[in-house]
Design a protein around this motif. Structure first.
Motif, PDB file in Angstrom:
ATOM      1  N   PRO A 254       0.821  -1.314  -0.092  1.00  0.00           N
ATOM      2  CA  PRO A 254      -0.122  -0.027  -0.001  1.00  0.00           C
ATOM      3  C   PRO A 254       0.612   1.288  -0.135  1.00  0.00           C
ATOM      4  CG  PRO A 254      -0.135  -1.413   2.087  1.00  0.00           C
ATOM      5  CD  PRO A 254       0.370  -2.191   1.056  1.00  0.00           C
ATOM      6  N   LEU A 255       2.054   1.139   0.491  1.00  0.00           N
ATOM      7  CA  LEU A 255       2.826   2.418   0.640  1.00  0.00           C
ATOM      8  C   LEU A 255       3.283   2.693  -0.786  1.00  0.00           C
ATOM      9  CD1 LEU A 255       4.434   4.341   2.114  1.00  0.00           C
ATOM     10  CD2 LEU A 255       6.577   2.901   2.177  1.00  0.00           C
ATOM     11  N   GLU A 256       3.557   1.852  -1.599  1.00  0.00           N
ATOM     12  CA  GLU A 256       3.963   1.923  -3.305  1.00  0.00           C
ATOM     13  C   GLU A 256       2.612   2.377  -3.698  1.00  0.00           C
ATOM     14  OE1 GLU A 256       6.577  -0.382  -6.280  1.00  0.00           O
ATOM     15  OE2 GLU A 256       5.355  -1.504  -4.807  1.00  0.00           O
ATOM     16  N   PHE A 257       1.578   1.931  -3.555  1.00  0.00           N
ATOM     17  CA  PHE A 257       0.343   2.187  -4.306  1.00  0.00           C
ATOM     18  C   PHE A 257      -0.027   3.562  -4.088  1.00  0.00           C
ATOM     19  CE2 PHE A 257      -4.461   2.334  -4.294  1.00  0.00           C
ATOM     20  CZ  PHE A 257      -4.554   1.848  -5.452  1.00  0.00           C
ATOM     21  N   TYR A 258      -0.038   3.850  -2.896  1.00  0.00           N
ATOM     22  CA  TYR A 258      -0.535   5.470  -2.407  1.00  0.00           C
ATOM     23  C   TYR A 258       0.618   6.305  -3.179  1.00  0.00           C
ATOM     24  CZ  TYR A 258      -3.938   3.079   0.710  1.00  0.00           C
ATOM     25  OH  TYR A 258      -4.745   2.343   1.228  1.00  0.00           O
ATOM     26  N   SER A 259       1.786   5.948  -2.875  1.00  0.00           N
ATOM     27  CA  SER A 259       2.657   6.999  -3.297  1.00  0.00           C
ATOM     28  C   SER A 259       2.554   7.157  -4.972  1.00  0.00           C
ATOM     29  CB  SER A 259       4.000   6.380  -3.224  1.00  0.00           C
ATOM     30  OG  SER A 259       4.534   6.331  -1.697  1.00  0.00           O
ATOM     31  N   GLU A 260       2.316   6.361  -5.777  1.00  0.00           N
ATOM     32  CA  GLU A 260       1.994   6.398  -6.803  1.00  0.00           C
ATOM     33  C   GLU A 260       0.642   7.115  -7.264  1.00  0.00           C
ATOM     34  OE1 GLU A 260       1.530   3.791 -11.093  1.00  0.00           O
ATOM     35  OE2 GLU A 260       2.598   2.798  -9.368  1.00  0.00           O
ATOM     36  N   LEU A 261      -0.350   6.903  -6.651  1.00  0.00           N
ATOM     37  CA  LEU A 261      -1.707   7.370  -6.707  1.00  0.00           C
ATOM     38  C   LEU A 261      -1.928   8.726  -6.294  1.00  0.00           C
ATOM     39  CD1 LEU A 261      -4.723   6.635  -7.544  1.00  0.00           C
ATOM     40  CD2 LEU A 261      -5.065   5.847  -5.314  1.00  0.00           C
ATOM     41  N   ILE A 262      -1.388   9.193  -5.202  1.00  0.00           N
ATOM     42  CA  ILE A 262      -1.580  10.446  -4.452  1.00  0.00           C
ATOM     43  C   ILE A 262      -0.545  11.260  -4.649  1.00  0.00           C
ATOM     44  CG2 ILE A 262      -2.091  11.466  -2.435  1.00  0.00           C
ATOM     45  CD1 ILE A 262      -3.317   8.615  -1.447  1.00  0.00           C
ATOM     46  N   GLY A 263       0.830  10.996  -4.331  1.00  0.00           N
ATOM     47  CA  GLY A 263       1.911  11.591  -4.394  1.00  0.00           C
ATOM     48  C   GLY A 263       2.983  11.304  -3.302  1.00  0.00           C
ATOM     49  N   PRO A 264       4.109  11.988  -3.198  1.00  0.00           N
ATOM     50  CA  PRO A 264       5.287  11.474  -2.340  1.00  0.00           C
ATOM     51  C   PRO A 264       4.625  11.110  -0.916  1.00  0.00           C
ATOM     52  CG  PRO A 264       5.808  13.399  -3.673  1.00  0.00           C
ATOM     53  CD  PRO A 264       4.400  13.195  -3.795  1.00  0.00           C
ATOM     54  N   TYR A 265       5.291   9.964  -0.511  1.00  0.00           N
ATOM     55  CA  TYR A 265       4.941   9.742   1.049  1.00  0.00           C
ATOM     56  C   TYR A 265       5.586  10.735   1.890  1.00  0.00           C
ATOM     57  CZ  TYR A 265       5.695   7.401   5.503  1.00  0.00           C
ATOM     58  OH  TYR A 265       5.411   6.960   6.928  1.00  0.00           O
ATOM     59  N   PRO A 266       4.948  11.558   2.897  1.00  0.00           N
ATOM     60  CA  PRO A 266       5.499  12.553   3.550  1.00  0.00           C
ATOM     61  C   PRO A 266       6.510  12.595   4.517  1.00  0.00           C
ATOM     62  CG  PRO A 266       3.428  11.930   4.636  1.00  0.00           C
ATOM     63  CD  PRO A 266       3.581  11.085   3.143  1.00  0.00           C
ATOM     64  N   TYR A 267       6.995  11.116   5.000  1.00  0.00           N
ATOM     65  CA  TYR A 267       7.749  11.003   6.072  1.00  0.00           C
ATOM     66  C   TYR A 267       9.050  10.242   5.581  1.00  0.00           C
ATOM     67  CZ  TYR A 267       3.663  12.593   8.287  1.00  0.00           C
ATOM     68  OH  TYR A 267       2.562  13.355   8.490  1.00  0.00           O
ATOM     69  N   ARG A 268       9.987  10.200   6.368  1.00  0.00           N
ATOM     70  CA  ARG A 268      11.254   9.770   6.015  1.00  0.00           C
ATOM     71  C   ARG A 268      11.496   8.135   6.284  1.00  0.00           C
ATOM     72  NH1 ARG A 268      16.244  13.486   7.779  1.00  0.00           N
ATOM     73  NH2 ARG A 268      17.371  11.528   6.980  1.00  0.00           N
ATOM     74  N   LYS A 269      10.340   7.699   7.146  1.00  0.00           N
ATOM     75  CA  LYS A 269      10.550   6.261   7.451  1.00  0.00           C
ATOM     76  C   LYS A 269       8.974   5.622   7.666  1.00  0.00           C
ATOM     77  CE  LYS A 269      10.554   5.300  12.307  1.00  0.00           C
ATOM     78  NZ  LYS A 269      10.118   6.415  12.944  1.00  0.00           N
ATOM     79  N   LEU A 270       8.891   4.455   7.474  1.00  0.00           N
ATOM     80  CA  LEU A 270       7.481   3.921   7.923  1.00  0.00           C
ATOM     81  C   LEU A 270       7.557   2.630   8.811  1.00  0.00           C
ATOM     82  CD1 LEU A 270       4.506   3.618   8.089  1.00  0.00           C
ATOM     83  CD2 LEU A 270       4.624   2.455   5.791  1.00  0.00           C
ATOM     84  N   ALA A 271       7.203   2.893  10.256  1.00  0.00           N
ATOM     85  CA  ALA A 271       7.494   1.664  10.931  1.00  0.00           C
ATOM     86  C   ALA A 271       6.074   1.200  11.250  1.00  0.00           C
ATOM     87  CB  ALA A 271       7.979   2.024  12.572  1.00  0.00           C
ATOM     88  N   ASN A 272       5.826  -0.277  11.299  1.00  0.00           N
ATOM     89  CA  ASN A 272       4.540  -0.885  11.867  1.00  0.00           C
ATOM     90  C   ASN A 272       4.879  -1.637  13.191  1.00  0.00           C
ATOM     91  OD1 ASN A 272       2.659  -0.441   9.257  1.00  0.00           O
ATOM     92  ND2 ASN A 272       4.704  -1.068   8.380  1.00  0.00           N
ATOM     93  N   VAL A 273       4.151  -1.124  13.881  1.00  0.00           N
ATOM     94  CA  VAL A 273       4.348  -1.649  15.332  1.00  0.00           C
ATOM     95  C   VAL A 273       3.259  -2.424  16.236  1.00  0.00           C
ATOM     96  CG1 VAL A 273       5.189  -0.840  17.658  1.00  0.00           C
ATOM     97  CG2 VAL A 273       5.910   0.532  15.570  1.00  0.00           C
ATOM     98  N   GLN A 274       3.508  -3.500  16.656  1.00  0.00           N
ATOM     99  CA  GLN A 274       2.755  -4.243  17.498  1.00  0.00           C
ATOM    100  C   GLN A 274       2.711  -3.430  18.690  1.00  0.00           C
ATOM    101  OE1 GLN A 274       3.868  -8.382  18.413  1.00  0.00           O
ATOM    102  NE2 GLN A 274       1.649  -9.040  18.801  1.00  0.00           N
ATOM    103  N   SER A 275       1.442  -3.330  19.434  1.00  0.00           N
ATOM    104  CA  SER A 275       1.433  -2.419  20.353  1.00  0.00           C
ATOM    105  C   SER A 275       0.141  -2.824  21.349  1.00  0.00           C
ATOM    106  CB  SER A 275       1.272  -0.964  19.976  1.00  0.00           C
ATOM    107  OG  SER A 275       0.113  -0.641  19.425  1.00  0.00           O
ATOM    108  N   LYS A 276      -0.235  -1.879  22.463  1.00  0.00           N
ATOM    109  CA  LYS A 276      -1.198  -1.957  23.204  1.00  0.00           C
ATOM    110  C   LYS A 276      -2.189  -0.808  23.198  1.00  0.00           C
ATOM    111  CE  LYS A 276      -1.821  -4.158  26.212  1.00  0.00           C
ATOM    112  NZ  LYS A 276      -2.762  -5.485  26.503  1.00  0.00           N
ATOM    113  N   THR A 277      -2.130  -0.104  22.028  1.00  0.00           N
ATOM    114  CA  THR A 277      -3.084   0.817  21.644  1.00  0.00           C
ATOM    115  C   THR A 277      -4.478   0.399  21.903  1.00  0.00           C
ATOM    116  OG1 THR A 277      -4.126   2.210  19.643  1.00  0.00           O
ATOM    117  CG2 THR A 277      -3.145   0.119  19.019  1.00  0.00           C
ATOM    118  N   ILE A 278      -5.504   1.204  22.305  1.00  0.00           N
ATOM    119  CA  ILE A 278      -6.755   0.791  22.669  1.00  0.00           C
ATOM    120  C   ILE A 278      -7.647   0.671  21.409  1.00  0.00           C
ATOM    121  CG2 ILE A 278      -6.743   1.999  24.734  1.00  0.00           C
ATOM    122  CD1 ILE A 278      -8.498   4.118  23.464  1.00  0.00           C
ATOM    123  N   PHE A 279      -6.980   1.010  20.173  1.00  0.00           N
ATOM    124  CA  PHE A 279      -7.752   1.211  18.737  1.00  0.00           C
ATOM    125  C   PHE A 279      -7.325  -0.199  17.916  1.00  0.00           C
ATOM    126  CE2 PHE A 279      -7.014   5.591  19.751  1.00  0.00           C
ATOM    127  CZ  PHE A 279      -8.573   5.945  20.206  1.00  0.00           C
ATOM    128  N   GLY A 280      -7.898  -0.705  16.862  1.00  0.00           N
ATOM    129  CA  GLY A 280      -7.284  -1.630  16.096  1.00  0.00           C
ATOM    130  C   GLY A 280      -6.018  -1.411  15.494  1.00  0.00           C
TER     131      GLY A 280
END
Length: 534
Positions: A254-280
Motif C-alpha cells: 500500500p505504501l507503493e500504491f498510494y505514493s503512485e496514486l496520490i503523491g510522495p510519502y510525507p515522512y522519512r520512514k514507516l514503522a509498523n508496530v505491534q502495540s497496546k493501543t486501545i484501537f485496532g
C-alpha cells in the motif's frame, strides 16, 4: 444587469443560509499561539508507573497574548495526573498555575506579536491515559503513547488540537532492556549508568499532537523493504517474531500504491508496530501502532494496514482543521483502503465494501440522524462513528462518479499537494475539487456533509400511458430533497440496459422507450448512498 443582480442576491441569500445552518468551526482554539517544536525528555522505570519529564516548547505568537495556556492533566485525588515543579521562559523562572487540566503561564508583560519564546516545563506523575503502561499479551511490561484524539495532554503539556502542528523530538531514558520506537529518524542511542539507555527520535515534519508517538517494549525488528528510499520497518514482540514479520511485511504494497496514486510519502520512514493501543490501529505519523491481536501469522491485517497507511497522507500530512471535519481523515482512509484492495486483488472488493458501508451508514442513521460535519459533538470519541468512516467513504465514492475518474484523482492529488503538512476544512477540499473538475459542487457537498440522513427512495415500475410502454416512478420520501443521478438496470424481452436518471424533485416519472419492462434494479453498480423505502 437585472439578471446579474438576481444572481448576486441569490448568492448572498444562499451564503447566509449555509453559514447559519452549517457553521464551519474555527481552525484554532487560540489563533494567537503557534507551537513550532516540542522536545519531550521522558524517563521511564520498571519500579513504578511514575514518569519524570521535561518538555521544551518553541512558540511563535501571531498576536499579542497575555496568558499562554497548555493542556496538561492535573493531579487527581487518586494520585494519577501530572505535578509541575518548574516553568521557565527563555531560561528564566516564570509565573505559572496548573489546575483544571490547564497549565497557564503569565508573563510580566504580554507576549508581543511575532515574538519567539522557549518554554521549559519540568513535571512528574502517573499518566491516567495517553501513555499506556501495562503488560502485553505475553506478560511483559510495555509503554505505548496513545494520543488520539486529545489524550496526549494526560501526560504532555501541549496544544491538543489538530490545527496546531509542530515538529517533535522524543528523548526517552528507560531500562536498557527496552527497545524504543518513535516517529521520525533515530538521532541517538546511548547506554547510561545504572543499566539505563537513552534513545532519541526526531521528526522534522510538522504533526498534529494526536499522531506524535513513542513506544518502549521488548521488540524484534526487521526491515520489510524500501519504497522510493523510504525504509519500511516491522517492530513486533519477540514471541511473535515469525508471525509479525510475515503479517506486517505487506505494508510495502500500500505504501507503493498510494505514493503512485496520490503523491510522495510525507515522512522519512514507516514503522509498523505491534502495540497496546486501545484501537485496532492508530495512524501515528511514520510509526503506526496496531493492536497486539492484529498479529496472527495468517495475513489477516492487510486491509487494516492499508487503512492506517492511507492516513499518512490524509489525517497526518493533510490534517483536518477542526475535529468536526474528521471525515477528511477517516473517510479518506476507509475509501482508499478499499480502492487499494480492489486494485490489488480485482475481485469486486470495492463494490462489496461499499455495500457493507452503506448498510452500516443506514443502521447508524436509524439510531442517530446526524450530519457528517457534526458541530454538536463535544465528546470527540463519538466522532468515531459510521458517518466519519463509512459515510465519508461514500461521499468520496459518489464524488468520483460525479466528477469522473480523471478529474477526481486529479483533484485528490491537487488537494494533497496544496495542503501537504498543513490543515484543511471540508470547504477547502470542495474548492480544490471544483477547480479540478471545472464545475460547481456546492449542492453536492452541502447535501452529503451538512444534511443529516440520506435519500429514501420508493422506486416503482408501472404501465405507461402509451400502450405497451412502461414508466419508472422515483419518489423521495425523506424531508430534504437531494439532487443525484440514479442508475437503473432495465430488463425486457430484448435483454437488459442501464438508464442514468437525474433526480432533483420529490417525485419523478420517467417513460421508458421500447417494449414493456419486466424488471428494474436500482443502483446495480453501487454508486449511490440511499435507503430503499418499503
Amino acid at each position: 444587469m437585472l439578471n446579474e443582480m438576481k444572481r448576486i442576491i441569490l448568492f448572498c441569500a444562499s451564503l447566509f443560509f449555509i453559514l447559519t445552518l452549517y457553521p464551519q468551526p474555527g481552525i484554532n482554539p487560540d489563533p494567537g499561539v503557534d507551537v513550532k517544536h516540542y522536545e519531550f525528555n521522558i524517563t521511564l522505570s520498571d519500579k513504578s508507573d511514575m514518569i519524570f519529564c521535561r518538555a521544551g516548547i518553541d512558540i511563535e505568537f501571531r498576536s499579542s497574548t497575555e496568558v499562554l495556556s497548555f493542556d496538561l492533566a492535573s493531579k487527581e485525588a487518586g494520585g494519577k495526573g501530572m505535578a509541575v515543579s518548574s516553568v521557565t521562559l527563555n531560561g528564566s523562572n516564570a509565573e505559572w498555575s496548573h489546575s483544571d487540566d490547564k497549565l497557564k503561564i503569565i508573563p510580566a508583560v504580554p507576549f508581543k506579536e511575532k515574538a519567539f519564546i522557549q518554554v521549559s516545563v519540568s513535571y512528574s506523575g502517573i499518566p491516567a491515559d495517553g501513555l499506556i503502561i501495562t503488560g502485553n499479551k505475553f506478560g511483559n511490561r510495555t509503554f505505548f503513547a496513545d494520543h488520539w484524539p486529545d489524550r496526549a495532554s494526560s501526560y504532555l503539556p501541549v496544544v491538543d488540537h489538530p490545527a496546531d502542528k509542530a515538529t517533535v523530538e522524543f528523548i526517552i531514558t528507560a531500562p536498557e532492556h527496552y527497545e524504543v520506537v518513535a516517529g521520525g529518524i533515530l538521532v541517538e542511542e546511548s547506554d547510561l549508568p545504572g543499566q539505563m539507555r537513552l534513545t532519541h527520535w526526531k521528526e522534522e515534519v510538522p504533526l498534529p499532537v494526536k499522531v506524535m508517538t513513542f513506544g518502549a517494549a521488548d521488540f524484534a525488528v526487521q526491515l520489510a523493504g524500501v519504497v522510493n528510499d523510504v525504509p519500511v520497518w516491522t517492530w513486533v514482540y519477540p514471541e511473535n517474531r515469525k508471525e509479525g514479520f510475515h503479517d506486517y511485511s505487506v505494508a510495502v504494497k500500500p505504501l507503493e500504491f498510494y505514493s503512485e496514486l496520490i503523491g510522495p510519502y510525507p515522512y522519512r520512514k514507516l514503522a509498523n508496530v505491534q502495540s497496546k493501543t486501545i484501537f485496532g490501529g492508530l495512524e501515528n505519523a511514520g510509526c503506526i501502532f496496531y493492536s497486539e491481536r492484529s498479529v496472527t501469522g495468517e495475513g489477516r491485517a492487510e486491509s487494516l494496514i492499508a487503512h492506517e497507511i492511507a492516513h499518512q497522507w490524509f489525517g497526518n500530512s493533510v490534517t483536518e482543521g477542526d475535529w468536526h471535519h474528521i471525515w477528511l481523515s477517516e473517510g479518506f482512509a476507509t475509501y482508499l483502503a478499499s480502492v487499494y484492495m480492489e486494485k490489488t486483488y480485482a475481485n469486486g472488493t470495492l463494490m462489496k465494501d461499499m455495500k457493507s458501508a452503506r448498510d452500516r451508514v443506514l443502521r447508524f442513521s436509524q439510531r442517530s440522524k446526524r450530519p457528517v460535519v457534526d458541530t454538536a459533538v463535544t465528546d470527540l470519541m463519538e466522532l468515531l462513528n459510521p458517518n466519519s468512516y463509512q459515510k465519508g467513504a461514500w461521499v468520496l465514492h459518489m464524488l468520483r462518479s460525479e466528477m469522473g475518474e480523471e478529474d477526481f484523482w486529479k483533484g485528490i492529488r491537487l488537494y494533497y499537494e496544496r495542503f501537504r503538512n498543513g490543515n484543511a476544512l471540508s470547504s477547502d477540499f470542495r474548492d480544490i475539487m471544483e477547480d479540478a473538475g471545472g464545475r460547481d459542487l456546492d449542492t453536492f457537498f452541502n447535501q452529503w456533509l451538512y444534511v443529516a440522513g440520506e435519500p429514501e427512495l420508493k422506486i416503482s415500475l408501472i404501465k405507461g400511458r402509451k400502450k405497451g410502454r412502461s414508466e419508472i416512478v422515483i419518489e423521495q420520501i425523506q424531508d430534504h430533497i437531494f439532487t443525484f443521478d440514479l442508475e437503473i438496470l432495465l430488463r425486457d424481452h430484448e435483454g437488459e440496459r442501464i438508464m442514468k436518471i437525474p433526480v432533483s424533485a420529490k417525485k419523478k416519472i420517467i417513460p421508458v422507450d421500447g417494449g414493456p419492462v419486466t424488471e428494474i434494479i436500482a443502483d446495480p453498480s453501487v454508486r449511490l448512498l440511499f435507503r430503499a423505502a418499503n
